[in-house]
Design an enzyme around this catalytic site. Structure first.
Site, mmCIF file in Angstrom:
data_model
loop_
_atom_site.group_PDB
_atom_site.id
_atom_site.type_symbol
_atom_site.label_atom_id
_atom_site.label_comp_id
_atom_site.label_asym_id
_atom_site.label_seq_id
_atom_site.Cartn_x
_atom_site.Cartn_y
_atom_site.Cartn_z
ATOM 1 N N THR A 19 0.827 -1.205 0.000
ATOM 2 C CA THR A 19 0.000 0.000 0.000
ATOM 3 C C THR A 19 0.859 1.252 0.000
ATOM 4 O O THR A 19 0.451 2.297 -0.511
ATOM 5 C CB THR A 19 -0.940 -0.030 1.224
ATOM 6 O OG1 THR A 19 -1.885 -1.072 1.013
ATOM 7 C CG2 THR A 19 -1.697 1.276 1.406
ATOM 8 N N THR A 99 1.630 -4.304 4.203
ATOM 9 C CA THR A 99 1.433 -4.595 5.628
ATOM 10 C C THR A 99 0.927 -6.022 5.878
ATOM 11 O O THR A 99 1.113 -6.551 6.967
ATOM 12 C CB THR A 99 0.419 -3.611 6.253
ATOM 13 O OG1 THR A 99 -0.838 -3.743 5.580
ATOM 14 C CG2 THR A 99 0.906 -2.180 6.195
HETATM 15 C C1 SIN Z 1 -0.238 -5.305 0.964
HETATM 16 O O1 SIN Z 1 -0.009 -5.959 1.983
HETATM 17 O O2 SIN Z 1 0.525 -5.297 -0.010
HETATM 18 C C2 SIN Z 1 -1.512 -4.523 0.849
HETATM 19 C C3 SIN Z 1 -1.970 -3.975 2.133
HETATM 20 C C4 SIN Z 1 -1.035 -2.977 2.743
HETATM 21 O O3 SIN Z 1 0.114 -2.791 2.378
HETATM 22 O O4 SIN Z 1 -1.516 -2.294 3.702
#
Ligand code: SIN
Length: 335
Positions: A19, A99
């Site tokens: 993200t 995340t």
């Molecule tokens: C991911 O994990 O690539 C998408 C979600 C995020 O980074 O918060």
């Protein structure tokens, strides 16, 4: 390079997507965006203050939504981190990551990076295009931490929302909040804010140069099964039939397991599958022969490792040829 930045620490920035590199069609959107599409150069452009903190060597290692992280990419990333840290002109590594599986990647690196130089992962809960995107400040704090002497020898760290966490214990605890990362049982290691880094405690379990685990050519198949009301043995039997080498149980409460699963796990152990008991609760520890009889089942207790991190340790252990329950229990009591 200008004269003034010659003495700044040299930090390698490895971008993998997430993200923090997400893009939405509308700045008011914090959901429904596409993760992992913005390149590392744009991430750097969003944080001009980085030039005051470090000399950055940037690489785009991947551009993925981390829900799709693979064990092959883990090994590629870990090999690249180790190669960079062997170079005299690299003082530390920062990795931008999604995340969703950050805590798993961080723990894999915590056990396989062979250097005392700082390695820091960071991420964001809001896409780069969002009003009040959290990625730029998280990135600045991550680089500030990686450039700080106090981060050396602490194992792999996570810088998020002004806090510093150990890769071993940090976990994602919210689907959307910007303070999504916590260390539930023990708390953060410290904080990083406005250019200052303050460690409040250290990391005592073995990691990085103290870890016995080398990067294997491939990681064995290890799956996670969950215990819940009305659980059946179907998934365990299917995994065993598919040739899985290890199973981690996300047990109820203090690692207790539904009777139907206990029998299936005992059968799996008899077929040479290594079984580790963790908990789905999210904090607390799972004690050996506590809520389930490890001695009778032939299983191992995960202690304070959550199921996803227990899986990482079990994969590395099996890859290193360690499958005996007594030897595995020693590793889970050590790392
Ligand atoms: C991911 O994990 O690539 C998408 C979600 C995020 O980074 O918060």
């Amino acid at each position: 390079m200008t004269k003034s930045d010659i003495s700044l620490p040299r930090i390698a920035l490895l971008a993998t997507g997430g993200t923090i590199a997400g893009q939405a069609g509308d700045a008011s959107k914090t959901a429904g965006y596409k993760a992992g599409v913005v390149g590392v150069d744009k991430l750097l452009d969003a944080v001009p203050a980085l030039t005051q903190v470090a000399q950055i060597h940037a690489e785009q290692v991947a551009s993925i939504d981390s829900k799709d992280m693979s064990t092959a990419l883990w090994l590629t990333l870990a090999a690249r981190v180790n190669a960079l840290l062997e170079e005299d002109d690299i003082d530390g590594v920062v990795i931008t990551h999604g995340t969703d599986t950050l805590e798993e990647t961080a723990y894999l690196l915590h056990l396989t990076v062979k250097s005392e130089k700082p390695v820091v992962l960071t991420a964001a809960m809001r896409p780069s295009t969002a009003l009040s995107a959290d990625g730029p400040l998280n990135l600045l704090n991550a680089v500030t931490l990686a450039a700080h002497d106090g981060a050396a020898g602490q194992g792999v760290l996570v810088a998020f929302n002004n806090q510093i966490h150990s890769a071993r214990d940090v976990t994602k605890t919210s689907t959307y909040a910007v303070d999504a990362f916590r260390t539930p049982e023990f708390g953060a290691l410290g904080w990083v804010q406005d250019g200052r880094v303050d460690f409040q405690r250290g990391v005592v379990r073995r990691h990085t140069v103290g870890s016995q685990f080398d990067l294997p050519a491939a990681l064995p198949a290890v799956e996670i099964v969950t215990s819940y009301a009305g659980a059946s043995r179907t998934a365990i039997d299917a995994f065993v039939a598919a040739g899985v080498k290890g199973l981690v149980v996300a047990g109820t409460g203090n690692g207790s397991i539904h009777a139907a699963l206990q029998q299936a796990l005992a059968d799996a152990v008899k077929q040479g599958v290594a079984v580790v008991r963790s908990s789905r609760v999210g904090s607390g520890h799972v004690m050996r022969n506590g809520a389930a009889p490890d001695d009778a089942l032939g299983s191992v207790s995960a202690g304070t490792l959550n199921p996803y991190k227990a899986r990482v340790l079990l994969m590395l252990s099996i890859a290193a040829g360690i499958t005996d329950a007594t030897a595995l229990q020693q590793l889970f009591d050590t790392y």
